[in-house]
Design an enzyme around this catalytic site. Sequence first.
Site, short mmCIF file in Angstrom:
data_model
loop_
_atom_site.label_atom_id
_atom_site.label_comp_id
_atom_site.label_asym_id
_atom_site.label_seq_id
_atom_site.Cartn_x
_atom_site.Cartn_y
_atom_site.Cartn_z
N CYS A 288 -4.83 14.13 -0.66
CA CYS A 288 -5.16 12.61 -0.90
C CYS A 288 -3.91 12.06 -0.78
O CYS A 288 -2.83 12.48 -1.07
CB CYS A 288 -5.34 12.60 -2.45
SG CYS A 288 -6.79 13.53 -2.96
N CYS B 250 -14.46 12.89 3.07
CA CYS B 250 -13.69 11.83 2.83
C CYS B 250 -13.33 10.72 3.54
O CYS B 250 -12.90 11.09 4.74
CB CYS B 250 -12.38 12.26 2.05
SG CYS B 250 -11.34 11.10 1.31
N CYS C 97 -4.28 -0.61 4.48
CA CYS C 97 -4.60 -0.84 3.26
C CYS C 97 -3.83 -2.05 2.76
O CYS C 97 -2.78 -2.33 2.90
CB CYS C 97 -4.97 0.02 1.91
SG CYS C 97 -5.80 -0.43 0.68
N CYS D 145 -0.54 0.31 -3.05
CA CYS D 145 -0.16 1.00 -4.43
C CYS D 145 1.11 1.84 -4.11
O CYS D 145 1.09 2.27 -3.12
CB CYS D 145 -1.30 1.82 -4.67
SG CYS D 145 -2.87 1.12 -5.12
N GLU E 190 -8.15 8.25 9.80
CA GLU E 190 -8.57 9.80 9.52
C GLU E 190 -9.57 10.02 8.60
O GLU E 190 -9.66 9.28 7.86
CB GLU E 190 -7.28 10.26 8.86
CG GLU E 190 -5.78 10.01 9.71
CD GLU E 190 -4.74 10.82 9.14
OE1 GLU E 190 -3.77 11.02 9.85
OE2 GLU E 190 -4.67 11.37 8.04
N CYS F 32 0.97 5.58 -2.76
CA CYS F 32 -0.28 5.97 -1.47
C CYS F 32 0.54 5.50 -0.10
O CYS F 32 0.82 4.58 0.14
CB CYS F 32 -1.39 5.07 -1.84
SG CYS F 32 -2.55 5.41 -0.44
#
Length: 377
Positions: free
Chosen positions: A344, A109, A116, A120, A96, A123
Site C-alpha cells: 500500500c 487492488c 493523484c 496525502c 500499477e 502516499c
Amino acid sequence: MSESPTKINLLGLSPTKLEDFFEQMGEKRFRATQVLKWLHQQGASSFDEMTNISKALRARLAEMAEIREPEILLDKVSKDGTRKWVIRMDGGSAIEMVLIPDGDRRTLCVSSQVGCSLDCSFCSTGKQGFNRNLSTAEIIAQLRVAIRAYGPFDPSERRVSNVVLMGMGEPLMNFDNVVDATQLMMDDNAYGLSKRRVTLSTAGVVPALDRLREVSDVSLAISLHAPNNALRNELVPINKRYPIEELIAACNRYLEGLNDKRVITVEYTLIEGVNDQPEHARELVKVLRQVPCKLNLIPFNPFPNSDYRRPSEGAIQRFKDIMLKASIITTVRRTRGDDVDAACGQLVGQVEDRTRRSQKYIPVVQEEPVHGKSQRL
Ligand code: SAH
C-alpha cells in the site's frame, strides 16, 4: 492501449450504456447482454469470437467499435504470492495494479487515476502529482488482465474474488468512469461480484459520496489516518475542505437505507510518532463511535524521500489493543508484496521512476506478518 479515436472501446461501456449503444444501432437491447458476457465472462478480444451474433452484426461492430486492452509492461510475483502488473495506458502513461491472494480470497487492488491530485503526505502516488483520469475501459481492463494472467477466461472460476479501488488515484475524483466500472464489476452478466466484494476507498470527497449513494451501493472505505482535524489537515489535505465531522456525517448518510448491516471500513495508516500514540487511539475511539465501522490499521510502508517511519510492532499492538478494548473491530493489514514494491502506498506506475527507485529503495524486510492472522482487506 494504442489509441483509435474513431472507434468506441466496448470495454468501457456500462451495461446501460451498452444497451443504449445497440439501440442507437437499431438493434435490440438484449444484444448488450450477449456482448457483455462475451467481453467480461469469456474474455473475448475480437468480435469474431461472438458466435451467437450474426456475421453481419459482427462486421458492423468491427467497423464502429473495438475491444482495446492495455499492454502489460511488467508482471512480477512476490514471494508471498502477491502479483503486481504495470500496464501501459492510452497516451503511454503507466499504472500499477496488485493481486493479493489470501486463503480463498484473491483481492485485486485497482487504480482509478494516473497519479493523484490529493497529495496525502504519506502516499507515494500523491508525490508524483496528477496526470489524468483513467477511462472506464482502462479500469475494467485491469480486471481482465488479472483474470487472464491465470489462463483463458473461465466464468466458473472466481480468479478475482474481491476488488478494492485502493490503487493509484482518488476514485471519487473520477466519478463517472469509476461508477461505470463498478457497475460492470457487480453486474451478473459481467463480473458478477457482490456489492460486499467491491470496495471504493476515498480520502473523503464529501459531495461525491452523497452522489455515489444515489447511483450505487458499492462498499465504502474511508482513509481517515488521524483522529482530529489539526492532524488530518497535515496528512490528508482534502480535510481542510471536508473535515472529519462532515466526512463521518456523509458516511452515516451513505449507510442509511442499505438495510444489510454493512459498515464503513476505516483505514488508518500508522506512522511512528505522528498518529500512533495511545492518545491518538483514545481520540480515534470517540470518532469511530459515531459511525458503524470496522478499523483497518495499516503500518506505514516506506518509500524514497519520505521521513515517515513504520511504528514498532509493540506500538502497533498497543494501538490495536486500545481499539479492541473499546469494542472497535480492528484488523492490522499485513504488508504484502513489498519485495516487488506492491505494498500500500508504494504504487507509482512510471516504469522510469521505478528503475531509479530500485537503486535508491532500501526495503524494510519483514519476515513475519505484522499481525499473525491473515488480513482481510
Ligand atoms: N485515494 C483513495 C484511494 C487510494 S488508496 C484513498 O485515499 O482512500 C489509499 C490507501 O493506501 C490509504 O487509505 C492508505 O491505507 C494506503 N496508503 C497510502 N500510502 C501508504 C503508505 N505509504 N503506507 C501504507 N499505506 C498507505
